[in-house]
Design a protein around this motif. Structure first.
Motif, PDB file in Angstrom:
ATOM      1  N   ALA A 362      54.318  19.282 -44.885  1.00 26.91           N
ATOM      2  CA  ALA A 362      53.086  20.168 -43.724  1.00 26.91           C
ATOM      3  C   ALA A 362      53.851  19.337 -42.293  1.00 26.91           C
ATOM      4  CB  ALA A 362      51.365  19.641 -44.480  1.00 26.91           C
ATOM      5  N   SER A 363      53.978  17.276 -42.642  1.00 31.14           N
ATOM      6  CA  SER A 363      54.265  16.969 -40.395  1.00 31.14           C
ATOM      7  C   SER A 363      55.185  18.006 -40.615  1.00 31.14           C
ATOM      8  CB  SER A 363      54.184  15.611 -41.291  1.00 31.14           C
ATOM      9  OG  SER A 363      55.769  15.542 -41.935  1.00 31.14           O
ATOM     10  N   GLY A 364      56.262  18.343 -40.983  1.00 34.13           N
ATOM     11  CA  GLY A 364      57.150  18.899 -40.609  1.00 34.13           C
ATOM     12  C   GLY A 364      57.256  20.331 -40.382  1.00 34.13           C
ATOM     13  N   LEU A 365      56.372  20.720 -39.898  1.00 36.93           N
ATOM     14  CA  LEU A 365      56.272  22.624 -39.843  1.00 36.93           C
ATOM     15  C   LEU A 365      55.934  22.613 -38.202  1.00 36.93           C
ATOM     16  CD1 LEU A 365      53.800  23.658 -42.564  1.00 36.93           C
ATOM     17  CD2 LEU A 365      56.274  23.754 -42.440  1.00 36.93           C
ATOM     18  N   PRO A 366      55.131  21.349 -37.058  1.00 36.85           N
ATOM     19  CA  PRO A 366      55.022  21.557 -35.999  1.00 36.85           C
ATOM     20  C   PRO A 366      57.142  21.822 -35.600  1.00 36.85           C
ATOM     21  CG  PRO A 366      53.224  20.549 -36.764  1.00 36.85           C
ATOM     22  CD  PRO A 366      54.553  20.654 -37.346  1.00 36.85           C
ATOM     23  N   THR A 367      57.453  21.346 -35.687  1.00 42.37           N
ATOM     24  CA  THR A 367      59.085  21.466 -35.879  1.00 42.37           C
ATOM     25  C   THR A 367      59.937  21.805 -35.985  1.00 42.37           C
ATOM     26  OG1 THR A 367      59.786  18.979 -36.250  1.00 42.37           O
ATOM     27  CG2 THR A 367      58.771  19.130 -34.222  1.00 42.37           C
ATOM     28  N   ALA A 368      59.831  22.454 -37.563  1.00 40.18           N
ATOM     29  CA  ALA A 368      60.725  23.436 -38.234  1.00 40.18           C
ATOM     30  C   ALA A 368      60.653  24.907 -37.694  1.00 40.18           C
ATOM     31  CB  ALA A 368      59.565  23.519 -39.910  1.00 40.18           C
ATOM     32  N   ARG A 369      62.129  25.051 -37.368  1.00 42.89           N
ATOM     33  CA  ARG A 369      62.874  26.303 -37.504  1.00 42.89           C
ATOM     34  C   ARG A 369      63.021  27.480 -38.589  1.00 42.89           C
ATOM     35  NH1 ARG A 369      67.240  24.207 -33.643  1.00 42.89           N
ATOM     36  NH2 ARG A 369      67.149  25.906 -33.717  1.00 42.89           N
ATOM     37  N   PRO A 370      62.982  28.579 -38.699  1.00 46.45           N
ATOM     38  CA  PRO A 370      63.277  29.184 -39.636  1.00 46.45           C
ATOM     39  C   PRO A 370      64.801  29.232 -38.812  1.00 46.45           C
ATOM     40  CG  PRO A 370      61.416  30.515 -38.552  1.00 46.45           C
ATOM     41  CD  PRO A 370      62.000  29.262 -37.869  1.00 46.45           C
ATOM     42  N   TYR A 371      66.077  29.514 -40.118  1.00 42.81           N
ATOM     43  CA  TYR A 371      66.890  29.558 -40.422  1.00 42.81           C
ATOM     44  C   TYR A 371      67.248  31.045 -39.527  1.00 42.81           C
ATOM     45  CZ  TYR A 371      72.248  29.934 -42.047  1.00 42.81           C
ATOM     46  OH  TYR A 371      72.878  30.594 -42.267  1.00 42.81           O
TER      47      TYR A 371
END
Length: 418
Positions: A362-371
């Motif tokens: 969950a903590s990674g979601l704010p800076t996660a990017r779809p491929y």
């Protein structure tokens, strides 16, 4: 045109996808019972019971709408669903593929419903503003929202605690430099390792290599479709990791996602980049597994956002009920329940996560990017350009030349003229 339609109809009929509760069904049109919806998914893995439980919860709370989940392999869905939906047949709702970029194929054939009538605030609406912005953007084309996340996750770093302890590494790597150093130190056996530092896959997988590029400020293509795979930052990142694989043997070459998982499960690799769906299998295999955020590179924290699109057939006879199901599925209560049962983070940023293992994702979601987000040619870029590129450079090809060739191929697919 008539010949194409006839072929498509034949394909659909042969596939057996003309289900009675789908787009062409009578369902409860006569008013004799609940509206019956069919949801086609490819969730055949260990997380499948969590999806079924969510459908069961919906059915219990909505006696006038009953949803049946039809689970088939992803490749079967990919073969059958396009023709079914294009000819007004098939299920009311579906997850067409684990690749978000597939939505463009269905939009192009006018097969899916734009969801604006159900978007808004409150418990009976699709709160698209609660999705991570990158995910909402990936599902929005020409100003129209065409899908909601059936699930949502980020990729994190799995590591074998026993191997780390044996190597004298007290903590998982937090920086890009520590990541490289750990991959080298944890590789044992020289050119024929008995233990690999990391298990990397390059095809038939959620992509791991873009993370390695993003960490250093590189990318594959911009929002305009123009290639960035041959930028200096991309080339440097690709060269670093290709050298680690080809010369330092930190990972086998040419692995599929399944291969990479098997290697880590067999305790033959110390690290792997993966999502929450992998945790239960690794623990069942007896791995003393730790899960940590992806190490941070010069470009700041970043990882891949993994999300499966959930869409409504354009020609469903039960549009209102289908939209009601999506609103409920993406609501706070349903997402909190699903997270608890599946180990995935909620698909909303406004739902609290209590489980520490889930919190890592969950903590990674704010800076996660779809491929390859937002690119209509995403699937072709992945299969025809990017995966082959990684295969070439990890086998010793010149990174700069390979990246330039890949850039030209990407620009041809997207129509970018530079």
């Amino acid at each position: 045109m008539k010949a194409h339609v006839n072929v498509a109809l034949a394909v659909v009929a042969a596939a057996g996808l003309l289900v009675s509760s789908g787009c062409g069904s009578s369902g409860s049109d006569a008013g004799s019972g609940p509206v019956k919806l069919t949801l086609l998914t490819g969730f055949t893995g260990p997380d499948a019971p969590a999806y079924q439980a969510l459908v069961d919860d919906f059915n219990s709370a909505h006696p006038r709408i009953q949803v049946t989940m039809d689970v088939q392999p992803w490749d079967a869905i990919g073969q059958k669903l396009p023709a079914a939906w294009a000819t007004g047949q098939g299920p009311d709702l579906a997850t067409p593929n684990f690749d978000p970029g597939v939505i463009f194929n269905y939009i192009r054939t006018n097969s899916v419903l734009a969801l604006e009538p159900a978007v808004g605030d409150g418990d009976t609406k699709i709160n698209a503003s609660a999705f991570p912005s990158a995910v909402a953007k990936a599902f929005t084309v020409d100003g129209h929202l065409y899908a909601v996340p059936a699930n949502l996750a980020s990729v994190a770093l799995y590591y074998n605690k026993e191997m780390f302890k044996a190597a004298g590494i007290a903590e998982p790597p937090r920086t890009a430099d520590e990541f490289v150093a750990a991959a080298k130190k944890l590789t044992i056996g020289g050119a024929k390792p008995t233990q690999y530092g990391i298990s990397l896959a390059d095809h038939q997988t959620i992509q791991m290599w873009p993370i390695l590029q993003w960490m250093a400020g590189g990318d594959i293509a911009g929002a305009d479709g123009c290639a960035t795979i041959n930028s200096s930052a991309s080339v440097q990142a690709l060269r670093t990791w290709a050298d680690l694989v080809a010369n330092d043997h930190v990972s086998p070459v040419g692995q599929t996602g399944s291969d990479a998982d098997t290697l880590f499960s067999a305790k033959k690799a110390a690290m792997e980049l993966n999502g929450p769906w992998a945790a239960a299998g690794f623990r069942k295999a007896g791995v003393d597994v730790g899960i940590a955020p992806v190490p941070v590179g010069s470009a700041g924290p970043v990882t891949v956002a993994s999300t499966v699109p959930l869409m409504v057939a354009k020609n469903t006879k039960h549009q209102a009920e289908s939209l009601e199901f999506l609103s409920w599925w993406t609501g706070k209560t349903a997402q909190a329940t699903f997270s608890k049962k599946s180990g995935f983070p909620p698909a909303r940023t406004d739902v609290t996560v209590a489980d520490p293992a889930v919190e890592v994702f969950a903590s990674g979601l704010p800076t996660a990017r779809p491929y390859l987000s937002g690119l209509a040619a995403a699937t072709k870029i992945d299969t025809d350009v990017y995966a082959p590129l990684i295969g070439e450079i990890t086998r010793g090809a010149d990174v700069r030349k390979a990246a330039d060739t890949a850039a030209a191929a990407i620009n041809k697919l997207t129509g970018c003229r530079g």
